[in-house]
Design a protein around this motif. Structure first.
Motif, PDB file in Angstrom:
ATOM      1  N   PHE A 253      22.526   0.293 -17.484  1.00 12.93           N
ATOM      2  CA  PHE A 253      23.537  -0.485 -16.752  1.00 12.93           C
ATOM      3  C   PHE A 253      24.237   0.385 -15.712  1.00 12.93           C
ATOM      4  CE2 PHE A 253      27.943  -1.998 -16.346  1.00 12.93           C
ATOM      5  CZ  PHE A 253      27.709  -3.300 -15.904  1.00 12.93           C
ATOM      6  N   ALA A 254      24.580   1.608 -16.116  1.00 18.29           N
ATOM      7  CA  ALA A 254      25.293   2.495 -15.191  1.00 18.29           C
ATOM      8  C   ALA A 254      24.426   2.917 -14.014  1.00 18.29           C
ATOM      9  CB  ALA A 254      25.789   3.725 -15.939  1.00 18.29           C
ATOM     10  N   SER A 255      23.129   3.136 -14.263  1.00 13.91           N
ATOM     11  CA  SER A 255      22.256   3.638 -13.204  1.00 13.91           C
ATOM     12  C   SER A 255      21.701   2.536 -12.308  1.00 13.91           C
ATOM     13  CB  SER A 255      21.097   4.438 -13.817  1.00 13.91           C
ATOM     14  OG  SER A 255      20.336   3.620 -14.688  1.00 13.91           O
ATOM     15  N   THR A 256      21.383   1.358 -12.884  1.00 12.77           N
ATOM     16  CA  THR A 256      20.742   0.311 -12.087  1.00 12.77           C
ATOM     17  C   THR A 256      21.721  -0.719 -11.541  1.00 12.77           C
ATOM     18  OG1 THR A 256      20.290  -1.019 -14.065  1.00 12.77           O
ATOM     19  CG2 THR A 256      18.601   0.552 -13.380  1.00 12.77           C
ATOM     20  N   VAL A 257      22.738  -1.068 -12.316  1.00  9.70           N
ATOM     21  CA  VAL A 257      23.693  -2.097 -11.879  1.00  9.70           C
ATOM     22  C   VAL A 257      24.866  -1.472 -11.120  1.00  9.70           C
ATOM     23  CG1 VAL A 257      25.234  -3.947 -12.629  1.00  9.70           C
ATOM     24  CG2 VAL A 257      23.044  -3.599 -13.789  1.00  9.70           C
TER      25      VAL A 257
END
Length: 283
Positions: A253-257
């Motif tokens: 979530f942190a890296s892609t969103v």
């Protein structure tokens, strides 16, 4: 408790746990980089399985061997093993190294827990155990923040010799924390266990490897037949189940969103830890 043997043991445990959390978050980031979002399950499962299979055995070992040097050997072993993650380029290597690190951590933890009652008075034992728990779990948001700082530092300075990924720099830092922990523990005078040397007890009694299993069965039976304890355990299980969802989902979530890169997940966990701390102070 603020000085003396227990204080040194506490600082050693805090350093060890801090480094362990740094590596934990860095390993998740490395697995995500190598295999994508689902690959973060590899280091997670690799740390859970040894605990399930060998947790009771680790407690037995802590009662049979010198607790001080068991902790020192575990710290030195982890300091060496964690550096191999610098060379890890596939998920199998990450899984193997993560499992070895967890096994060494499992050996250290019961040795530390068994050493605490020998270093403090009986009336201070509850407080000492609370401080020990704070060192183990309170360092999680600190480790997450450190990992974010390490990742940000790497983004600024770039590669440093064989260190060509942000997690590699974190692994080197973790190795140093383990060595610091081992050096501190080596200065502590911890009484040796006497379970196997009890006068009048047969030698076979000191080698009862089935006792942990019987203790576990007895504890499970106590929980199931005691209503109040059963409710508390159930509530804790539900809370931990929900909270643990952050680990496999948070990195992706942190890296892609959020587009937070390597630092994003560390910032999320740090914020969560700060929130928990503020909430506890408000209770």
């Amino acid at each position: 408790m603020r000085r003396g043997a227990f204080a040194r043991l506490w600082w050693a445990s805090a350093a060890s746990s801090w480094g362990d959390w740094i590596t934990f978050f860095a390993t998740l980031a490395l697995a995500d980089r190598i295999g994508g979002s689902t690959a973060v399950l590899v280091p997670l499962v690799s740390r859970i399985i040894p605990s399930l299979l060998l947790g009771s055995l680790a407690g037995v070992l802590a009662d049979r061997f010198d607790r001080k040097w068991t902790m020192v050997a575990s710290d030195v072993g982890r300091a060496v093993v964690v550096l191999w993650l610098v060379l890890a380029n596939d998920l199998v290597t990450i899984a193997v190294i993560s499992s070895i690190l967890e096994i060494l951590t499992m050996v250290r933890q019961p040795a530390r827990e068994a050493a605490v009652p020998t270093l403090v008075d009986t009336e201070q034992l509850v407080k000492a155990n609370s401080f020990s728990a704070a060192a183990a779990y309170g360092t999680a948001p600190i480790g997450a923040a450190t990992w974010s700082g390490v990742a940000a530092l790497y983004a600024l300075v770039g590669s440093l010799g064989p260190i060509d990924r942000a997690p590699d720099l974190a692994f080197v830092l973790d190795s140093v924390t383990f060595l610091v922990s081992g050096a501190i523990v080596a200065t502590i005078a911890i009484p040796k266990p006497t379970l196997a040397d009890t006068s009048g007890a047969p030698d076979r009694a000191g080698r009862d490897w089935s006792q942990p299993l019987r203790d576990m069965v007895e504890g499970f039976a106590f929980v199931t037949r005691t209503r109040t304890v059963r409710r508390v355990v159930f509530g804790m299980a539900v809370a931990l189940f929900g909270g643990s969802a952050l680990l496999p989902l948070g990195q992706s979530f942190a890296s892609t969103v959020l587009r937070g890169g390597d630092t994003g997940f560390g910032v999320l966990v740090t914020a969560l830890g700060v929130g928990v701390g503020v909430g506890l102070m408000g209770v």
